[in-house]
Design an enzyme around this catalytic site. Structure first.
Site, PDB file in Angstrom:
ATOM      1  CG  HIS A 161     -49.881   6.738  34.120  1.00 43.28           C
ATOM      2  ND1 HIS A 161     -49.499   8.045  33.932  1.00 43.28           N
ATOM      3  CD2 HIS A 161     -49.018   6.238  35.056  1.00 43.28           C
ATOM      4  CE1 HIS A 161     -48.468   8.335  34.711  1.00 43.28           C
ATOM      5  NE2 HIS A 161     -48.151   7.244  35.395  1.00 43.28           N
TER       6      HIS A 161
ATOM      7  CB  SER B  90     -45.195   8.555  35.979  1.00 41.55           C
ATOM      8  OG  SER B  90     -46.122   8.475  37.022  1.00 41.55           O
TER       9      SER B  90
ATOM     10  CD  GLU C  33     -51.383  10.463  31.761  1.00 45.02           C
ATOM     11  OE1 GLU C  33     -50.985   9.402  32.281  1.00 45.02           O
ATOM     12  OE2 GLU C  33     -50.646  11.194  31.081  1.00 45.02           O
TER      13      GLU C  33
END
Length: 404
Positions: A347, A178, A294
């Site tokens: 995610h 990320s 995600e």
């Protein structure tokens, strides 16, 4: 085990079959100042406890990752090393995510003991400054991108010191998830020589660095929240941390959207305005990919659209750009998820299969109590293959789907 670093001798402790060194100072910095080498210390420094995290409020990803409690301090620039016995080991340096506002390399989620033992590699995790303390851009106070400078200082520390821990400074892979992955993408060509390979996990490359005018607006909003006039901006050096964080939260609430108000800034010197377009061929090997769903960790509506725009499409474009420049690029998508999970393959879901251990991830809502050991072993083997040999074990011509 005692190791001598550039700043002095340190003592680690056994962690399974490896030795762990926690809370090693790699730099120090005044508020809003650039990182610099730590002051040398006499004698032997015990490095058996993690260092404090950068000051922060609760993570936006609590609903999938779970909560964590950790000490915090402005003096937070430390790193952790897990080292097998022997010398000449490949090295993995992992940069945590958290939207430039939360996280710490010292969290149990990112513990490197199992991976270091399994792969016979040295694993390093780091802390870097977050939020307004790491990414405020306000001339006369902060030049911005301090968190990125912290990361570069940590990589320089690895280059200069990792051999003492049995690591090979010529075989460094930097990995990030990320915001950590976006940071790697933003690193300038001056990082040549600091790492040989890169792993970009769930890079939100659809979120460009903030233009200077947006960063200036965010700075003015911070001053306003604190009741300070522009001519009083130097008072930011003395505002209590809790008040800075409260004002940061208020600005983020006013701005809204996926991008935090204090993040990478396109200053035209360190960071460009289009990280994918400006990525340069450095002869490095890259492993990159996303999870299938995600944005299910972040939004309840239009998750597929946000996943495509923020993560999937720019990652595919990045893979094409790297390949066109002659860089070796391997692409993956992480598809596994608990069958009844409302978050799908969201995610952060790949993280439990790389770092930490079963206990660290036992209460993560996104896992719903599941963490198939076979998938842990398969993913670790592939990442280790890339770290050691530059090849995760699938064809570069196809995207590899990670599933049970």
């Amino acid at each position: 085990m005692i190791v001598e670093t550039a700043a002095g001798k340190i003592r680690g402790s056994a962690d399974g079959a490896v030795t762990a060194f926690r809370g090693i100072p790699f730099a120090t910095a005044e508020r809003f100042g650039a990182p610099r080498a730590p002051e040398p210390w006499p004698g032997i420094r015990d490095c058996i406890e993690i260092g404090p995290a950068a000051p922060q409020l609760a993570s936006r990803l609590e609903r999938v990752m779970g909560r964590f409690t950790i000490g915090q301090a402005e003096d937070c620039l430390s790193l952790n090393v897990w080292a097998p016995a022997g010398a000449g080991h490949p090295v993995l340096v992992f940069l945590h995510g958290g939207g430039f506002t939360s996280g710490s390399g010292g969290l149990a989620w990112y513990d490197g003991a199992e991976l270091a033992e399994h792969g016979d590699i040295v694993v390093v995790t780091i802390n870097y400054r977050l939020g307004v303390l790491g990414y405020l851009c306000l001339p006369g106070v902060s030049e911005g991108n301090l968190g990125l400078l912290d990361q570069l200082a940590a990589l320089e520390w690895v280059r200069d010191n990792i051999a003492a821990f049995g690591g090979d400074p010529a075989q460094v892979t930097v990995a990030g998830q990320s915001g950590g992955a976006l940071s790697i993408l933003a690193m300038p060509t001056a990082t040549a020589g600091l790492f040989r390979r890169a792993i970009l996990q769930s890079t939100p490359a659809g979120m460009p660095p903030a233009p200077l005018e947006d960063a200036a607006t965010a700075a003015r909003m911070l001053l306003s929240e604190l009741g300070l006039a522009s001519e009083e901006q130097r008072r930011l050096f003395d505002v209590p941390v809790a008040e800075l964080l409260s004002a940061q939260y208020a600005v983020a609430a006013r701005v809204g959207g996926a991008a935090p108000p204090y993040q990478l800034v396109a200053d035209g010197v360190l960071v460009s305005d289009d990280l994918v377009r400006s990525v340069s061929a450095r002869g490095i090997e890259v492993l990159l990919g996303t999870t299938k769903d995600e944005a299910a960790a972040m939004v309840d509506d239009a998750a597929d659209t946000v996943t495509h725009q923020l993560f999937r499409a720019p990652t595919l474009r990045l893979a094409e750009t790297l390949a066109a420049q002659g860089n070796a690029a391997w692409l993956y998508r992480f598809d596994w998820h608990p069958a009844t999970s409302p978050f799908g393959a969201c995610h952060c879901l790949e993280l439990p299969f790389l770092l930490g251990n079963a206990a660290a991830w036992a209460h993560a809502p996104m896992l719903m109590g599941e963490r198939p050991q076979a998938l842990v072993e398969d993913m670790r083997e592939r990442w280790i293959g890339f770290i050691r040999h530059g090849d995760p074990g699938w064809s570069r011509a196809t995207e590899h789907h990670i599933n049970t």
